[in-house]
Every structure is written in structure tokens, then in C-alpha cells.
Design an enzyme around this catalytic site. Structure first.
Site, short mmCIF file in Angstrom:
data_model
loop_
_atom_site.label_atom_id
_atom_site.label_comp_id
_atom_site.label_asym_id
_atom_site.label_seq_id
_atom_site.Cartn_x
_atom_site.Cartn_y
_atom_site.Cartn_z
CG ASP A 188 -2.00 0.94 1.27
OD1 ASP A 188 -2.89 0.81 0.43
OD2 ASP A 188 -1.99 1.85 2.13
CD GLU A 246 -2.14 2.53 -3.53
OE1 GLU A 246 -3.23 3.04 -3.83
OE2 GLU A 246 -1.71 2.53 -2.37
C1 GLC Z 1 -4.27 3.02 -0.49
C2 GLC Z 1 -5.49 2.13 -0.55
C3 GLC Z 1 -6.68 2.92 -0.10
C4 GLC Z 1 -6.45 3.37 1.32
C5 GLC Z 1 -5.16 4.16 1.44
C6 GLC Z 1 -4.75 4.34 2.85
O1 GLC Z 1 -4.35 4.05 -1.41
O2 GLC Z 1 -5.63 1.58 -1.81
O3 GLC Z 1 -7.86 2.18 -0.19
O4 GLC Z 1 -7.52 4.14 1.77
O5 GLC Z 1 -4.09 3.49 0.82
O6 GLC Z 1 -4.30 3.13 3.40
#
Ligand code: GLC
Length: 576
Positions: free
Chosen positions: A207, A293
Site C-alpha cells: 500500500d 501501489e
Molecule cells: C491506499 C489504498 C486505499 C487506502 C489508502 C490508505 O491508497 O488503496 O484504499 O484508503 O491506501 O491506506
């Protein structure tokens, strides 16, 4: 067959566990539900599932606020349920990728509870505590350390009355950011990763990987000159000092090093000895995949593949195609962000291909739990071409659950809002509930997602009676059938996985590219033609035979010199 690792040749399917399948009638999906649907996934033809977080959590951000990195929240089931799921997936040849949330914990995580307890606590430095700005007459609690904003609205700083300091939270105040410069934090996070790797999980989706490290001096971000009040708070400054900091790469390298120490979970892996190129040796080493991500422009995104690994004593030249030491797949979200037209998409693909460092494996994502549904973004009519695009480009595709049915954003009334991002900044288009609605399984109450008399946590999409998986399964021209065919072709034709991509171009509204066989591979080259416009188009095309049309009607037809493509249609042609 070229020697590709499973995460290169395979297709990843994202499951948002709250919304996939409920088995205990509480209206929220669970791990047993996923296990119950593994046959569907294997039958669909995907190779790996990535499951959004199911760790113990107060669920302020629906699991992205982790209170224990090595547990399972009772809402989703038990650790035994997870073990059963993992074994059942592996029996079907399906890989399981966990979501890991390294940037922040829940404020209820014992680490934060300790850290917050006093300034002298041993874990104080595990989070990012900061004194107020110098005295200017205002009370300390109003003197924010800098101008950093939370992604979910308001300043990224929360005042702690007891210890008279602020802590940083890039998201909710219930999601304090951890201090990745602290080596005890790193060790603790790496231990948690090992816990799951030892169980045999096949990888992690990390993440917000590009946010892990913050400027050491906590300098102010420059203001965003394009900001206006209709935009969300976060857009008021440019995230120069709290995102994509150079030291982040150090952590990615450490994570990758840790994961490369783990062997295959399933037979059928690539054996490095049988491969010759360094690229293949590298893939062969990464049996467990590290996905990041990362929302960044392409030139910065590709730096997350890492640097060439040095071989031999310092200074000796490396191999021609170097092994890289960063993330295996820094998620490429540019198909989500790009304007949906042929020339813009051709640009993305060409630029990406040019920027990829030697040894890097491409990937594309079309949807996820944070973005509007594909069908709502580009219109239902374009989604078939989009499916062909995702599944015929060079690189690993990641699909979002329900996109294979053509699910759309579900309208959410103000009293149905669950997403904290929308609650904090109402009406600014932040709400992520619409794309998180329950999966549609059968033509029965609640679409088979949960018990008929249960209340699903989010409303069921209105078209459930016709759009559900069972109904589409028996329709030879459905979206689901198209996905199954595309996934089947990808498995069948090595060119689609391992071959090159060539002649990516826009011709009017038509996006065209070829997938080109490997020198020692099968003898088929494919021409892909996607009409992303609103009118039928006729364009020239080398002779060949139609393998698949997205309308599922023209396979077997000959193409001699030109092809006519309906609006929103895609053609895949095996060239003579
Ligand atoms: C990432 C996740 C999202 C979440 C954020 C905070 O972007 O995909 O859903 O709210 O991180 O953890």
C-alpha cells in the site's frame, strides 16, 4: 514456452473481501466466501488473487488501518480460514497475494498505543511526532509543524494533548504514519512479512509504497498554483517533501531482498538453470512477487523497478540485461488516469515501453477499489475494447472484481455513505463506495452475495438480475464470456505473454498494435485493432484471420487488406 515467472505470464484479480462473498449472513464478505468462489476464479482463467486487507482492524478505513499485522479480523474469519483458503487456492494453481500496509498502522495498534503513552516510551520514535511550530501567540495545538495535508482532508497533523506534540497521519487521524527511518520499525514490519511468506503466500501488494519516507526536516510543500476551493484539501500543495523521497528506494530494495530469499510455493516455477537471459534469471529468483501501489508520472514510476544488481567485485561490468533490485511490479495506473481515446492511450503505451529500464517487466491496471468503475468511467460501450486492451498489451494485467461482468458504480445516497474519504470531504467526488458494491453471483435476492434476508453493507447494483455471473456464464456473447475467451487466448498463445509489442499507433479513433512472436516461439503474430470512438471505422490491415472480436461474432473471418470495426469493438487478428 519462454521462461517467465508466474507473475509475468499470469493475470492478477483483485478481491475486495468485504464485497466478494458473504457466508455468515452479516452482509460483509469473508475469507470462507473467497474459498467458496475459487472454482469461479480458476474457471475464469486468472492466475493470482490479490486480497485487500483482512487484518484485525477498527475498520475506520475498512482494513487499511491495521491493528495487528499477523492476524485475521473476526469479521473476515479466522487464521484457520485463511490457511484453508491458501491451500485451496494453491491446489487449483491459483496464487495468493496479500495486501500489506506499511505506511501507517491503526491508532489502536499496540505500537501506537505505546508510542503515544509518553515522550520517553521506547516506541515513541516508531511514529512521526513533532513539536508545534515556534510560539507566535497562538496556542500550541494550532501551530502545525508544516503545511502537509492529509489525503482524506484537512491537515496531516493531529495534536496529542497529553504529550504536547503532533503526530503525522497521511490519511485518517486514526491511521498514524510510522517512522520508516527507525530500524526497529523496519525489523518489525519485515517480521510481519516473513510471517505470511512462511505460510506460503505468493507476494505482497504494498500500500502507498511511494509515501513511506518523509523529508527529514519536514519542510513545507510548495503551494499548488492550480488549486481552487472545489478541489480536495490535499491538492492545495504539491507533495514534494512527503512523497517519492529518494530514500524510499532503500526500503523497496530491502523488501525485495527479503522476499527473494523465499522459494516457490507451487511446482511449475522457472528454473534459473534452464534459462539463459539475465532477465529470466531475475524473474526466476523472484518466486514471490513484490507489487507497489505507486501513483506517479511514468518517468518516476519506472524508477521503482530499482537499480541493476552488481555482479562480482565492485566495478566489474554487469550482464547485458541487468537484474533489477526494486519492485517486480510497480503498479502502472496510467490506463485508469488517461483520457479514453486512441492517441492518448497509444502515447501511454509507447512512452511506458520506452521508459522501462532493461530487465523491467511491464504491467497495467484498469480498475481498483479507489477509482470509479471502468464501465462508469469510459461507458459500457467501451468496456469490451478495454478488456481486450488490458489482456493483450505486453505485461501483467490486474483486473478488479466485477469488471468481468461490466459492473458499474452503484449510486450511494448520503445516508448510505461508508467511505471515510467521502465523509470527510463530502461532494468532492472522493467517495469510493460506488466501486465497492457487492459482487453479483446469481439471479436471486442479494445476487447471492449474502443471505437473502441479510442487508449487504453496500447496496446491490440495480442490474443484478441480468448482470450476475451465473446468467452471463450461459450467455455465449456476454462480457464474462469475452473475459474467459481473452484469458484463454493469453494462456494458449505465448506471444501474448512473452512476445514483444510493436507499431503502437492511433489511426483516427482506432488504437492498433501488434504482438510479435519470439524468435524461437510459436509462429503467430497478432494484430490488435480497438475502435475507441463512437462511429464504425474501416482501416487497413495486413492479411490474417480473426481470432476474436469483442462482440464475439466474427471469429474465423478472413481479413484481406482492411477491416471494419464497430464503435467500442476490438478485433484480434492472427496475421498470416
Ligand atoms: C491506499 C489504498 C486505499 C487506502 C489508502 C490508505 O491508497 O488503496 O484504499 O484508503 O491506501 O491506506
Amino acid at each position: 514456452m519462454a521462461a517467465l515467472q508466474w507473475w509475468q505470464a499470469g493475470v492478477i484479480y483483485q478481491i475486495y473481501p468485504r464485497s466478494f462473498q458473504d457466508t455468515d449472513g452479516d452482509g460483509v464478505g469473508d475469507l470462507r466466501g473467497i474459498t467458496a468462489r475459487l472454482d469461479y476464479l480458476a474457471g475464469l482463467g486468472v492466475n493470482a488473487i490479490w486480497i485487500s486487507p483482512f487484518y484485525p482492524s477498527p475498520m475506520k478505513d475498512f482494513g487499511y488501518d491495521v491493528a495487528d499485522y499477523t492476524g485475521v479480523d473476526p469479521l473476515f474469519g479466522t487464521m484457520e480460514d485463511f490457511d484453508v483458503l491458501l491451500a485451496a487456492a494453491h491446489r487449483r494453481g491459483l496464487r495468493v497475494i496479500m495486501d500489506f500496509v506499511p505506511n501507517h498502522t491503526s491508532d489502536e495498534h499496540p505500537w501506537f498505543v505505546e508510542s503515544k503513552s509518553s515522550r520517553t516510551n521506547a516506541k515513541r520514535d516508531w511514529y512521526l511526532w513533532h513539536d508545534p511550530a515556534p510560539d507566535d501567540g497562538r496556542p500550541a495545538r494550532e501551530r502545525l509543524p508544516n503545511n502537509w495535508m492529509s489525503h482524506f482532508g484537512g491537515p496531516a497533523w493531529e495534536w496529542d494533548e497529553r504529550t504536547q506534540q503532533f503526530y503525522l497521519h497521511s490519511f485518517l487521524k486514526e491511521q498514524p504514519d510510522v517512522n520508516w527511518r527507525n530500524h526497529e520499525v523496519r525489523a518489525a514490519m519485515y517480521d510481519a512479512m516473513r510471517f505470511w511468506l512462511n505460510k506460503g503466500v505468493d507476494g505482497f501488494r504494498m500500500d502507498v509504497l511511494w509515501l513511506l519516507i518523509k523529508d527529514k526536516e519536514f519542510r513545507n510543500n510548495p503551494p499548488n498554483p492550480e488549486y481552487h476551493s472545489g478541489m480536495r484539501d490535499f491538492a492545495s500543495t504539491l507533495p514534494v517533501y512527503n512523497a517519492n523521497r529518494p530514500e524510499t528506494h532503500e526500503i523497496v530494495v530491502e523488501m525485495r531482498g527479503l522476499m527473494d530469499g523465499y522459494g516457490p510455493t507451487l511446482p511449475g516455477h522457472v528454473d534459473a538453470k534452464e534459462t539463459d537471459s539475465a532477465m529470466e534469471k531475475q524473474s526466476a529468483r523472484s518466486h514471490r512477487v513484490l507489487i507497489g501501489e505507486i501513483y506517479l508520472p511514468l518517468p518516476e514510476l519506472v524508477t521503482y523497478y530499482g537499480m541493476p544488481v552488481k555482479h562480482g567485485p565492485a566495478g566489474t561490468p554487469g550482464p547485458e540485461t541487468p537484474e533489477l533490485n526494486g519492485a517486480n511490479l510497480p503498479f502502472n495506473f496510467h490506463l485508469i488516469q488517461v483520457e479514453w481515446n486512441a492517441s492518448a492511450i497509444a502515447d501511454v503505451v509507447r512512452t511506458y515501453e520506452q521508459l522501462l529500464p532493461p530487465g523491467a517487466w511491464p504491467n497495467y491496471v484498469l480498475g481498483n477499489h479507489d477509482r470509479r468503475r471502468l464501465a462508469s468511467r469510459i461507458g459500457l460501450k467501451q468496456t469490451r475494447a478495454a478488456a481486450m486492451l488490458l489482456l493483450t498489451l505486453r505485461g501483467t494485467p490486474t483486473m478488479y472484481y466485477g469488471d468481468e461482468l461490466g459492473m458499474v458504480d452503484v449510486p450511494i445516497t448520503p445516508d448510505q455513505v461508508r467511505d471515510p474519504a467521502e465523509k470527510n470531504e463530502p461532494g468532492k467526488g472522493r467517495g469510493r463506495d460506488p466501486e465497492r458494491a457487492p459482487m453479483l453471483w446469481v439471479n436471486a435476492p442479494n445476487a447471492g452475495f449474502t443471505a437473502p434476508d441479510a442487508t449487504p453493507w453496500l447496496p446491490i447494483e440495480a442490474d443484478w438480475q441480468t448482470k450476475n455471473a451465473a446468467t452471463q456464464r450461459s450467455d455465449p456473447k456476454s462480457m464474462l464470456t469475452l473475459y474467459r475467451r481473452l484469458l484463454g487466448l493469453r494462456r494458449q498463445h505465448d506471444t501474448l505473454n512473452a512476445g514483444a509489442i510493436a507499431d503502437v499507433a492511433a489511426e483516427g479513433d482506432v488504437l492498433r498494435y501488434r504482438r510479435v512472436q519470439l524468435p524461437d516461439g510459436e509462429s503467430t503474430d497478432f494484430q490488435v485493432l480497438l475502435n475507441l470512438g463512437t462511429e464504425a471505422a474501416t482501416i487497413r490491415c495486413a492479411p490474417g484471420t480473426v481470432v476474436l472480436t469483442t462482440l464475439l461474432d466474427g471469429a474465423g473471418a478472413r481479413v484481406e487488406g482492411e477491416a471494419t470495426i464497430e464503435a467500442g469493438e476490438g478485433l484480434m487478428i492472427a496475421l498470416d
